[in-house]
Design an enzyme around this catalytic site. Structure first.
Site, short mmCIF file in Angstrom:
data_model
loop_
_atom_site.label_atom_id
_atom_site.label_comp_id
_atom_site.label_asym_id
_atom_site.label_seq_id
_atom_site.Cartn_x
_atom_site.Cartn_y
_atom_site.Cartn_z
N ARG A 17 0.82 -1.21 0.00
CA ARG A 17 0.00 0.00 0.00
C ARG A 17 0.86 1.26 0.00
NH1 ARG A 17 -2.22 -3.86 -0.87
NH2 ARG A 17 -4.18 -4.68 -0.05
N SER A 71 -11.79 0.81 2.73
CA SER A 71 -11.18 0.32 3.97
C SER A 71 -10.30 1.40 4.57
CB SER A 71 -10.37 -0.95 3.70
OG SER A 71 -9.43 -0.75 2.66
N GLU A 119 -5.21 3.76 5.53
CA GLU A 119 -5.25 3.57 4.08
C GLU A 119 -5.99 4.75 3.44
OE1 GLU A 119 -5.96 -0.18 1.07
OE2 GLU A 119 -6.52 -0.35 3.16
#
Length: 338
Positions: free
Chosen positions: A206, A258, A330
């Site tokens: 990520r 998310s 995130e």
């Protein structure tokens, strides 16, 4: 041009507050070059909560990159942020003092590159797909399956666009975006285009950090190399993946995706749920009862970004205190506090 204007109005009108005033500006046509049409538009909006906003569109670049030579619209200074469809982004209540370029309307082309099939190993081959930053990631998954490729199915589970997926190395169900990337095209603050390879970036979980690319470059397109396989099997995988996603995530409620990255060898949702936070509500925001790593808007237009950010802080602090684990966001938080 008319359709694009209608799209702008729909976007501006879906942000919550009611629009009470609209003003459009159309620059004069260029006096030089073969294309002497008026090349850009600006539409300014005034809302009933005293907020103001503006949207821009440019036709100065034909075909793939039209609308993105931002330097000639806004100059070479100031803050510019590229957004796709708003997934994984939270804008604070004080707004964002920046030019926001939405790519999900302008950069939505996708194509199978000519002579893209090539041998990559004994008995193996792949296809190359060129996709604009504004195209939805699930569409890339379906396009790959349609052309007999396997390995891109996980993209169907990513709610954002290709640009966002590139910027954060989005992934799910065991796949990550940059595992399929061959090269990318970026645009810088001065409006110049650059072709970059994987080696120009440091790729992590990520995370995508520029090495040789400049910090003020944004993704506008990518070439994906996807192994050939059974297209029908790939389509079945996509259908199965989407069924699992619908069953496990609060897709029927407004959310930004998310909230946290999964820590090593664990899941953010499990840790948050173990802290007893499922269903916890602050203002109009609630930690989803269906999936603890989602924060949903249950208060409609009355929900404040501060409510959502407070729940994010609560989840981080609770997991840290109980398990000693530092959850990393995130969702990207931008803008100023009210």
């Amino acid at each position: 041009f008319y359709e694009e204007g209608i799209h702008w109005l729909h976007l501006a009108g879906s942000l919550g507050p009611r629009i009470v005033g609209i003003h459009g500006f159309k620059p004069a046509a260029s006096s030089e070059g073969p294309d002497r049409r008026a090349k850009s538009m600006m539409v300014a909006f005034r809302y009933d909560n005293q907020a103001v906003g503006s949207l821009y569109y440019s036709r100065e670049i034909p075909s793939f990159f039209r609308g993105l030579r931002v330097s000639k619209l806004f100059g070479r200074r100031g803050v510019i942020t590229f957004e796709s469809n708003g997934a994984f982004v939270l804008v604070r209540d004080g707004g964002l003092k920046a030019t926001v370029v939405f790519t999900h309307w302008a950069l939505r082309q996708i194509a199978l590159l000519p002579r893209a099939s090539m041998n990559v190993g004994e008995g193996e081959s792949e296809i190359e797909i060129h996709a604009g930053a504004g195209i939805a990631s699930p569409k890339v998954a379906r396009f790959a399956a349609l052309h007999g490729a396997e390995g891109a199915e996980f993209l169907a589970g990513i709610p954002g666009t290709v640009g966002g997926a590139l910027a954060m190395n989005a992934g799910c169900y065991g796949g990550e975006t940059w595992n399929l990337v061959k090269d990318v095209t970026t645009i810088d603050h001065a409006g110049a285009l650059h072709h970059r390879g994987r080696g120009d970036f440091e790729i992590g979980y990520r995370s995508v950090k520029p090495i040789r690319a400049a910090a003020d470059e944004w993704f506008v397109a990518a070439t994906f190399a996807v192994p050939k396989g059974d297209g029908e099997k790939s389509r079945y995988k996509i259908k199965d993946l989407l069924s699992k996603r619908i069953a496990s995530q609060p897709l029927q409620q407004p959310n930004a995706g998310s909230v946290f990255r999964n820590p090593p060898n664990d899941y953010a949702a499990r840790l948050i749920e173990a802290c007893g936070l499922k269903g916890t509500r602050i203002g109009g925001a609630e930690i989803s009862r269906k999936h603890a790593n989602f924060i949903v808007n249950v208060g409609g237009a009355d929900t404040k970004a501060a409510d959502i950010e407070a729940l994010i802080d609560l989840a981080q602090n609770s997991v840290r205190d109980k398990f000693g684990v530092e959850l990393e966001r995130e969702v990207r938080i931008i803008g100023e506090h009210a």
